[in-house]
Enzyme design. Sequence first.
Site, short mmCIF file in Angstrom:
data_model
loop_
_atom_site.label_atom_id
_atom_site.label_comp_id
_atom_site.label_asym_id
_atom_site.label_seq_id
_atom_site.Cartn_x
_atom_site.Cartn_y
_atom_site.Cartn_z
N LYS A 232 0.83 -1.16 0.23
CA LYS A 232 -0.07 -0.09 0.07
C LYS A 232 0.97 1.33 -0.07
O LYS A 232 0.74 2.12 -0.72
CB LYS A 232 -0.96 0.05 1.18
CG LYS A 232 -1.72 -0.96 1.45
CD LYS A 232 -2.61 -1.09 2.71
CE LYS A 232 -1.72 -1.06 3.97
NZ LYS A 232 -1.14 -2.45 4.29
N ARG B 199 -9.50 0.75 8.80
CA ARG B 199 -9.02 -0.46 8.99
C ARG B 199 -10.00 -1.32 9.62
O ARG B 199 -9.63 -2.62 10.06
CB ARG B 199 -7.64 -0.15 9.96
CG ARG B 199 -6.55 -0.76 9.51
CD ARG B 199 -5.51 -0.42 10.42
NE ARG B 199 -4.20 -1.06 10.15
CZ ARG B 199 -3.33 -0.75 9.45
NH1 ARG B 199 -3.29 0.51 8.83
NH2 ARG B 199 -2.33 -1.42 9.50
N ARG C 112 12.38 -6.25 4.87
CA ARG C 112 12.27 -4.67 5.33
C ARG C 112 12.77 -4.75 6.90
O ARG C 112 13.28 -3.76 7.19
CB ARG C 112 10.81 -4.29 5.23
CG ARG C 112 10.68 -2.84 5.84
CD ARG C 112 9.38 -2.20 5.59
NE ARG C 112 8.59 -2.68 6.47
CZ ARG C 112 7.12 -2.41 6.61
NH1 ARG C 112 6.80 -1.80 5.41
NH2 ARG C 112 6.25 -3.07 7.31
N ARG D 208 11.79 -1.55 11.58
CA ARG D 208 10.83 -1.20 12.07
C ARG D 208 10.18 -1.92 13.41
O ARG D 208 10.17 -3.10 13.09
CB ARG D 208 9.50 -0.92 11.11
CG ARG D 208 8.60 -0.05 11.16
CD ARG D 208 7.68 -0.05 10.02
NE ARG D 208 6.34 -0.50 10.20
CZ ARG D 208 5.49 -0.33 9.37
NH1 ARG D 208 5.40 -0.03 8.22
NH2 ARG D 208 4.30 -1.00 9.84
N ARG E 249 -0.62 -8.81 13.28
CA ARG E 249 -0.78 -7.72 12.50
C ARG E 249 -1.76 -8.60 11.50
O ARG E 249 -2.76 -7.99 11.08
CB ARG E 249 0.16 -7.18 11.82
CG ARG E 249 0.66 -5.91 12.87
CD ARG E 249 1.97 -5.43 12.56
NE ARG E 249 2.25 -4.99 11.22
CZ ARG E 249 3.49 -4.91 10.46
NH1 ARG E 249 4.44 -5.21 10.91
NH2 ARG E 249 3.40 -4.29 9.31
#
Length: 194
Positions: free
Chosen positions: A13, A88, A127, A133, A144
């Site tokens: 996204k 969401r 990532r 992160r 998640r």
Amino acid sequence: MRIVLLGAPGSGKGTQAALLEKHLGLPHISTGVLLRHAVAEQTPIGQQAKAIIDRGELVPDDVMLDLIEERLAQADTQQGFLLDGYPRNLAQAESLDALLKRLGRPVDEAIQIDVDPEQVIARIEQRAAQEGRSDDTEEVLRHRMRIYQEQTAPVVDYYARKGLLTRVLGEGSVEEVLQLILSVLSMDERGAAP
Ligand code: AP5
């Protein structure tokens, strides 16, 4: 044009919204980015949100609505926007509709980016190694993804019922996915009433 981008964590996204921002000249509004900025700045919202984000859960709806309402009040959103990460859950989708109705600027298009969960995990692992992160650990990512299935997947049906949804396969290269999304948007523009 007012566009909502939907998809699981790691579906692309943010990557696509950043490219679409350049192609379409519309601001990319990512609630994840807004929240991480608030955390970094240690604002009251950031302080409240940090632990929630780190657990991979959703920040309360009222906090998110205030954040999005404040962002949509800014002048650069008048010609349209790309929403990434909001809504969401169904409550957020309904609140967004009510807000945009009040502003006279309803959603024109919702695009769901579909990616196989195994591919998502591989992307996020990469990532995590590159960016670190705090919510990209294996355990938090799985949480998640669970939250996505339970709370965000129904939002896809919500927009489908409104006749606003298009699904694109997000498993090609970044450029290939971008072209798919641009073709969806240009077809819709051609089909729109003058
Ligand atoms: P948020 O930042 O929105 O995280 P997310 O939805 O989990 O999305 P990601 O950023 O992980 O993935 P993405 O789909 O944007 O993919 P990306 O382009 O980065 O939210 C974080 C947290 O904030 C939430 O968990 C929650 O706590 C809170 N939050 C946010 N919004 C909220 C809301 N509305 N309500 C409540 N809480 C909220 O790509 C991922 C990786 O894949 C990148 O490394 C990228 O380079 C790579 N990649 C992208 N496309 C491709 C491709 N085609 N091929 C190969 N690699 C690709």
